[in-house]
Motif scaffolding. Structure first.
Motif, mmCIF file in Angstrom:
data_model
loop_
_atom_site.group_PDB
_atom_site.id
_atom_site.type_symbol
_atom_site.label_atom_id
_atom_site.label_comp_id
_atom_site.label_asym_id
_atom_site.label_seq_id
_atom_site.Cartn_x
_atom_site.Cartn_y
_atom_site.Cartn_z
ATOM 1 N N GLU A 14 1.976 -12.972 -2.595
ATOM 2 C CA GLU A 14 1.657 -11.824 -1.755
ATOM 3 C C GLU A 14 2.555 -10.620 -1.998
ATOM 4 O O GLU A 14 2.218 -9.505 -1.600
ATOM 5 C CB GLU A 14 1.745 -12.232 -0.281
ATOM 6 N N ALA A 15 3.698 -10.813 -2.639
ATOM 7 C CA ALA A 15 4.627 -9.696 -2.843
ATOM 8 C C ALA A 15 4.185 -8.781 -3.980
ATOM 9 O O ALA A 15 4.414 -7.572 -3.941
ATOM 10 C CB ALA A 15 6.032 -10.226 -3.122
ATOM 11 N N SER A 16 3.542 -9.338 -5.000
ATOM 12 C CA SER A 16 3.153 -8.548 -6.167
ATOM 13 C C SER A 16 1.853 -7.798 -5.909
ATOM 14 O O SER A 16 0.980 -8.266 -5.178
ATOM 15 C CB SER A 16 2.990 -9.456 -7.387
ATOM 16 N N PHE A 17 1.724 -6.624 -6.535
ATOM 17 C CA PHE A 17 0.502 -5.839 -6.373
ATOM 18 C C PHE A 17 0.240 -5.009 -7.630
ATOM 19 O O PHE A 17 1.165 -4.641 -8.352
ATOM 20 C CB PHE A 17 0.587 -4.931 -5.142
ATOM 21 N N PRO A 18 -1.035 -4.720 -7.912
ATOM 22 C CA PRO A 18 -1.394 -3.962 -9.114
ATOM 23 C C PRO A 18 -1.169 -2.471 -8.930
ATOM 24 O O PRO A 18 -1.319 -1.937 -7.832
ATOM 25 C CB PRO A 18 -2.879 -4.277 -9.287
ATOM 26 N N VAL A 19 -0.829 -1.801 -10.020
ATOM 27 C CA VAL A 19 -0.664 -0.348 -10.015
ATOM 28 C C VAL A 19 -1.644 0.300 -10.991
ATOM 29 O O VAL A 19 -2.338 1.248 -10.660
ATOM 30 C CB VAL A 19 0.784 0.046 -10.378
ATOM 31 N N MET A 20 -1.717 -0.250 -12.192
ATOM 32 C CA MET A 20 -2.635 0.263 -13.214
ATOM 33 C C MET A 20 -3.573 -0.863 -13.626
ATOM 34 O O MET A 20 -3.134 -1.922 -14.078
ATOM 35 C CB MET A 20 -1.846 0.763 -14.427
ATOM 36 N N LYS A 57 -6.739 6.143 -5.957
ATOM 37 C CA LYS A 57 -6.039 6.733 -4.820
ATOM 38 C C LYS A 57 -5.521 5.654 -3.882
ATOM 39 O O LYS A 57 -4.549 5.863 -3.156
ATOM 40 C CB LYS A 57 -6.972 7.684 -4.068
ATOM 41 N N LYS A 58 -6.207 4.511 -3.899
ATOM 42 C CA LYS A 58 -5.770 3.380 -3.099
ATOM 43 C C LYS A 58 -5.481 2.200 -4.020
ATOM 44 O O LYS A 58 -5.991 2.131 -5.130
ATOM 45 C CB LYS A 58 -6.845 2.994 -2.077
ATOM 46 N N MET A 59 -4.676 1.286 -3.555
ATOM 47 C CA MET A 59 -4.289 0.145 -4.370
ATOM 48 C C MET A 59 -5.521 -0.636 -4.819
ATOM 49 O O MET A 59 -6.344 -1.024 -3.992
ATOM 50 C CB MET A 59 -3.346 -0.766 -3.584
ATOM 51 N N PRO A 60 -5.684 -0.856 -6.132
ATOM 52 C CA PRO A 60 -6.857 -1.584 -6.633
ATOM 53 C C PRO A 60 -6.911 -3.002 -6.063
ATOM 54 O O PRO A 60 -5.877 -3.633 -5.837
ATOM 55 C CB PRO A 60 -6.626 -1.605 -8.150
ATOM 56 N N LYS A 61 -8.124 -3.472 -5.862
ATOM 57 C CA LYS A 61 -8.303 -4.837 -5.374
ATOM 58 C C LYS A 61 -8.629 -5.744 -6.552
ATOM 59 O O LYS A 61 -9.560 -5.497 -7.307
ATOM 60 C CB LYS A 61 -9.430 -4.888 -4.341
ATOM 61 N N ILE A 62 -7.842 -6.783 -6.707
ATOM 62 C CA ILE A 62 -8.068 -7.758 -7.765
ATOM 63 C C ILE A 62 -7.894 -9.149 -7.179
ATOM 64 O O ILE A 62 -7.242 -9.319 -6.147
ATOM 65 C CB ILE A 62 -7.071 -7.578 -8.931
ATOM 66 N N PRO A 63 -8.480 -10.170 -7.823
ATOM 67 C CA PRO A 63 -8.242 -11.541 -7.363
ATOM 68 C C PRO A 63 -6.771 -11.895 -7.554
ATOM 69 O O PRO A 63 -6.215 -11.699 -8.629
ATOM 70 C CB PRO A 63 -9.140 -12.383 -8.282
ATOM 71 N N VAL A 64 -6.120 -12.366 -6.516
ATOM 72 C CA VAL A 64 -4.708 -12.723 -6.590
ATOM 73 C C VAL A 64 -4.538 -14.187 -6.226
ATOM 74 O O VAL A 64 -5.072 -14.655 -5.219
ATOM 75 C CB VAL A 64 -3.854 -11.854 -5.638
ATOM 76 N N LEU A 65 -3.797 -14.918 -7.064
ATOM 77 C CA LEU A 65 -3.522 -16.320 -6.785
ATOM 78 C C LEU A 65 -2.388 -16.424 -5.786
ATOM 79 O O LEU A 65 -1.360 -15.777 -5.935
ATOM 80 C CB LEU A 65 -3.141 -17.042 -8.081
ATOM 81 N N SER A 112 0.825 -1.209 0.000
ATOM 82 C CA SER A 112 0.000 0.000 0.000
ATOM 83 C C SER A 112 0.857 1.256 0.000
ATOM 84 O O SER A 112 0.586 2.219 -0.729
ATOM 85 C CB SER A 112 -0.932 0.005 1.215
ATOM 86 N N ALA A 113 1.914 1.257 0.813
ATOM 87 C CA ALA A 113 2.812 2.409 0.864
ATOM 88 C C ALA A 113 3.576 2.550 -0.445
ATOM 89 O O ALA A 113 3.788 3.659 -0.942
ATOM 90 C CB ALA A 113 3.779 2.266 2.037
ATOM 91 N N ALA A 114 3.977 1.417 -1.017
ATOM 92 C CA ALA A 114 4.683 1.446 -2.295
ATOM 93 C C ALA A 114 3.770 1.978 -3.395
ATOM 94 O O ALA A 114 4.194 2.768 -4.245
ATOM 95 C CB ALA A 114 5.180 0.049 -2.644
ATOM 96 N N PHE A 115 2.512 1.553 -3.384
ATOM 97 C CA PHE A 115 1.547 2.027 -4.376
ATOM 98 C C PHE A 115 1.401 3.542 -4.298
ATOM 99 O O PHE A 115 1.386 4.233 -5.323
ATOM 100 C CB PHE A 115 0.192 1.355 -4.160
#
Length: 240
Positions: free
Chosen positions: A68-74, A231-239, A39-42
Motif C-alpha cells: 500500500e505504500a508504493s504508488f505509480p507516477v509515470m 492530473k490524478k494518480m494513475p490506477k493500476i492493479p497493485v499486489l 495522492s498528495a505526494a503524486f
C-alpha cells in the motif's frame, strides 16, 4: 491569481506561462514536502509537469509495485509503470525505470519536484553518486545545490544513485529507514540479458534496496510509444 494576469517567467532556461509554477519551485526549496497520502505526494511530484520528454534511445524496464505504500507516477498506455514512489521507515524513495531519465535535462521539472519531495527540509544536503554526475548541473541551473558523494552518509538528506551499485545496499536501506530520501534509477532487462542471475526480483542490485518499499525493477521492457501526463494518480492493479 487570475488568468488575465498570467505572465511569462523564465526558470531553468525554459519559459513557464504561469507565475504559480515559479512560486511553487521557490516554495519547494523552503518547505518540507513530506506528504501524508500517496495522492498528495503524486500531486507534489507532478506539479508543473506538462509532458514526458524522455530520451528516445533509453528503453526503461517495467516496475512492479507491491503493498500500500508504493504508488505509480509515470505509466504508459499499456498500464506499465516506469516511475514510482514509496516510503519506508521515516524516509521516502523515488524509483525510475532507466538511469538516463535522471540525467535528462528535459525532465528537469520532474527532477526538481522529486528532490524537493524527498528532502525533509530546505537545509537537507543533496548528494549525488558519480554515476549521475550530470544531475548536479541540472539541479544547479534551477538554484538547487548538490555535491558529488561517492557514498551515502548520515550528513545527507537526499542521495541520488543508479540501480547497479552492489556495495551500498545495506547503507541505502538504513539511510531511507532513518528518514533520508533516495532517488534511484536503472533498468533490469539488459542486466538480465547479460547472463546475470535470472532471479531479477531477488538479485538485481537495485531491488535489494527498493524492495523494502514495495518497488521492484523487472526484466520486462516498457513500451515508450505513449505516456500521458495524469492530473490524478494513475490506477493500476497493485499486489497487496
Amino acid at each position: 491569481m487570475e488568468g488575465s494576469k498570467r505572465t511569462q517567467v523564465k526558470l531553468c532556461g525554459l519559459l513557464f506561462k504561469d507565475k504559480i509554477l515559479l512560486e511553487y519551485f521557490q516554495k519547494n526549496k523552503e518547505t518540507n514536502k513530506t506528504m501524508a497520502t500517496p495522492s498528495a505526494a503524486f500531486e507534489a511530484l507532478m506539479t508543473g509537469v506538462t509532458s514526458w520528454d524522455i530520451p528516445e534511445d533509453a528503453v526503461p524496464c517495467e516496475l512492479l509495485l507491491i503493498g500500500e505504500a508504493s504508488f505509480p507516477v509515470m505509466v504508459n498506455d499499456m498500464g506499465q509503470v516506469v516511475i514510482a514512489a514509496s516510503s519506508y521507515g521515516r524516509g521516502h524513495i523515488v524509483v525510475v525505470g532507466h538511469e538516463d531519465y535522471l540525467v535528462e535535462s528535459q525532465l528537469f521539472v520532474f527532477l526538481v519536484n522529486a528532490v524537493g519531495w524527498l528532502r525533509s527540509s530546505s537545509q537537507s544536503p543533496i548528494g549525488i553518486h558519480s554515476s549521475l554526475a550530470p544531475l548536479v548541473k541540472i539541479l544547479e541551473s534551477c538554484g538547487i545545490d548538490s555535491t558529488i558523494e561517492p557514498e551515502v552518509n548520515d550528513s545527507l538528506g537526499v542521495y541520488c544513485i543508479d540501480a547497479y551499485n552492489e556495495g551500498m545496499t545495506d547503507k541505502l536501506v538504513q539511510f531511507v529507514k532513518r528518514g533520508g530520501g533516495l532517488l534511484i534509477g536503472g533498468q533490469a532487462w539488459d542486466w538480465a540479458n547479460q547472463g546475470e542471475d535470472e532471479r531479477v526480483l531477488f538479485t538485481f542490485p537495485g531491488n535489494l534496496v527498493t524492495s523494502v518499499a514495495g518497488v521492484y525493477f523487472t526484466d520486462n521492457k516498457a513500451d515508450t510509444s505513449f505516456f500521458k501526463v495524469s492530473k490524478k494518480m494513475p490506477k493500476i492493479p497493485v499486489l497487496v
